[in-house]
Design a protein around this motif. Structure first.
Motif, PDB file in Angstrom:
ATOM      1  N   GLN A  43       0.826  -1.204   0.000  1.00 45.17           N
ATOM      2  CA  GLN A  43       0.000   0.000   0.000  1.00 45.17           C
ATOM      3  C   GLN A  43       0.860   1.253   0.000  1.00 45.17           C
ATOM      4  OE1 GLN A  43      -3.678  -0.019  -0.061  1.00 45.17           O
ATOM      5  NE2 GLN A  43      -3.028   1.956  -0.868  1.00 45.17           N
ATOM      6  N   HIS A  44       1.896   1.271   0.824  1.00 39.35           N
ATOM      7  CA  HIS A  44       2.809   2.415   0.836  1.00 39.35           C
ATOM      8  C   HIS A  44       3.514   2.548  -0.509  1.00 39.35           C
ATOM      9  CE1 HIS A  44       1.845   2.290   4.971  1.00 39.35           C
ATOM     10  NE2 HIS A  44       2.744   1.384   5.338  1.00 39.35           N
ATOM     11  N   GLU A  47       1.654   4.281  -3.596  1.00 37.68           N
ATOM     12  CA  GLU A  47       1.635   5.740  -3.638  1.00 37.68           C
ATOM     13  C   GLU A  47       2.927   6.277  -4.267  1.00 37.68           C
ATOM     14  OE1 GLU A  47       0.989   6.862   0.388  1.00 37.68           O
ATOM     15  OE2 GLU A  47      -0.884   5.711   0.561  1.00 37.68           O
ATOM     16  N   PHE A 238       9.342   2.930   5.796  1.00 41.57           N
ATOM     17  CA  PHE A 238       7.985   2.458   5.522  1.00 41.57           C
ATOM     18  C   PHE A 238       7.784   1.140   6.268  1.00 41.57           C
ATOM     19  CE2 PHE A 238       9.528   5.039   2.140  1.00 41.57           C
ATOM     20  CZ  PHE A 238       8.445   5.747   1.636  1.00 41.57           C
ATOM     21  N   GLY A 298       2.808   7.668   3.630  1.00 42.84           N
ATOM     22  CA  GLY A 298       3.262   6.312   3.871  1.00 42.84           C
ATOM     23  C   GLY A 298       4.537   6.184   4.645  1.00 42.84           C
ATOM     24  N   PRO A 301       4.247   5.024   8.911  1.00 44.63           N
ATOM     25  CA  PRO A 301       2.882   5.242   9.376  1.00 44.63           C
ATOM     26  C   PRO A 301       2.673   4.593  10.720  1.00 44.63           C
ATOM     27  CG  PRO A 301       2.937   3.521   7.734  1.00 44.63           C
ATOM     28  CD  PRO A 301       4.320   4.074   7.798  1.00 44.63           C
TER      29      PRO A 301
END
Length: 302
Positions: A43-44, A47, A238, A298, A301
């Motif tokens: 997910q990070h 982006e 991350f 991201g 997080p």
């Protein structure tokens, strides 16, 4: 995050192994196993990859060279096509966890799930979707990703052991971006070099690498292709996933310290952390500074 498992990097020794989930006919076992560990790096990465693709288009335009828009992406160690799912569709990783751990999907055959997935992803396909080629030694996983419509082409080849086959060479010849989220350390500079040799035009490489794993051998190999490697910085990290147990946490922290990094506020809080490395031609580095198009989303997080 599969690929060949040879010459395991020292920074990965002591890391929990989930070999049984990486080459199944579909991704349900993968998501069931990794959900409790809050595996989140795709997910990070999505982006960042979106911003890199936009910057790559600008770089090509600045040199007036013909190029695909957006450029073709080669996702290295692509597994079940999760990076492609997130990059090219209106869907989140949390939604994929819900989908593949839903009891209603448990009774489906792999063929039924694939048919459902083709419809699911087709309905959520972004209009500017990139062409994504997947490469992973796990042939069942890449076969699922191709059948589900996540990958435009898929190759179950092990470049640690052999050169790319002629079809893989054809497919990646004009690729603009190689992505990898976690495979470095399981695969080495051999795989990256063999893949880079098959690409004819200017190449960008974006890799998320666990902090206890050295990226220098890969960066050194990419220097031979005229690429300059930058990092988003040691503080910009991350989260990858939670540690599976105390022993894994202890090994990970020791690996980070051995690499000369500080685990405080990161690994000592219970998560693996990855660092972003981006390799590009020197002219692109000068014209498009990394900080200008890799935002803060991201990073570490909570």
């Amino acid at each position: 995050m599969t690929g060949a498992r040879v010459d395991l990097d020292d920074g990965l020794r002591g890391k929990a192994r989930f070999d049984e989930i990486y080459n199944l006919p579909d991704p349900r076992g993968y998501f069931r196993t990794l959900r409790p560990l809050a595996y989140q790096i795709p997910q990070h990465a999505q982006e960042v990859f979106q911003q890199l693709l936009a910057a790559r288009v600008l770089a090509d335009a600045s040199t007036a060279q013909p190029a695909e828009r957006p450029p073709t992406v080669v996702d290295l160690c692509c597994s079940y096509g999760i990076n492609a799912a997130l990059l090219n569709h209106k869907v989140t990783l949390d939604e994929l966890y819900e989908r593949y751990t839903d009891p209603q999907t448990a009774g489906l055959t792999s063929e039924q799930l694939i048919a459902n997935d083709r419809r699911f992803f087709a309905e959520r396909r972004l209009p500017d979707a990139a062409r994504v080629i997947g490469l992973d030694a796990a042939k069942h996983a890449v076969g699922y990703a191709r059948a589900a419509g996540l990958l435009d082409e898929a190759f179950g080849e092990d470049l640690e052991r052999s050169d790319p086959g002629p079809e893989l060479r054809r497919a990646v010849a004009h690729a603009g971006l190689i992505t990898v989220t976690g495979g470095i350390g399981y695969i080495t500079s051999r795989t990256v070099s063999r893949l880079a040799e098959a690409i004819e035009g200017p190449l960008w490489v974006a890799a998320f690498v666990l902090r206890g794993v050295s990226y220098e051998p890969v960066a050194e190999a990419l220097r031979g292709f005229g690429l300059v490697t930058e990092t988003a910085g040691p503080e910009r990290t991350f989260r990858q996933r939670r540690f599976a147990d105390v022993a894994e946490r202890r090994h990970a922290i020791a690996g980070v310290v051995a690499a000369g990094a500080d685990p405080r506020g990161k690994e000592d809080e219970g998560y693996y952390h990855a660092q972003l490395y981006v390799s590009r031609p020197a002219a692109h580095v000068a014209a498009f500074p990394l900080a200008d198009f890799v935002g803060d989303g991201g990073a570490s997080p909570r």
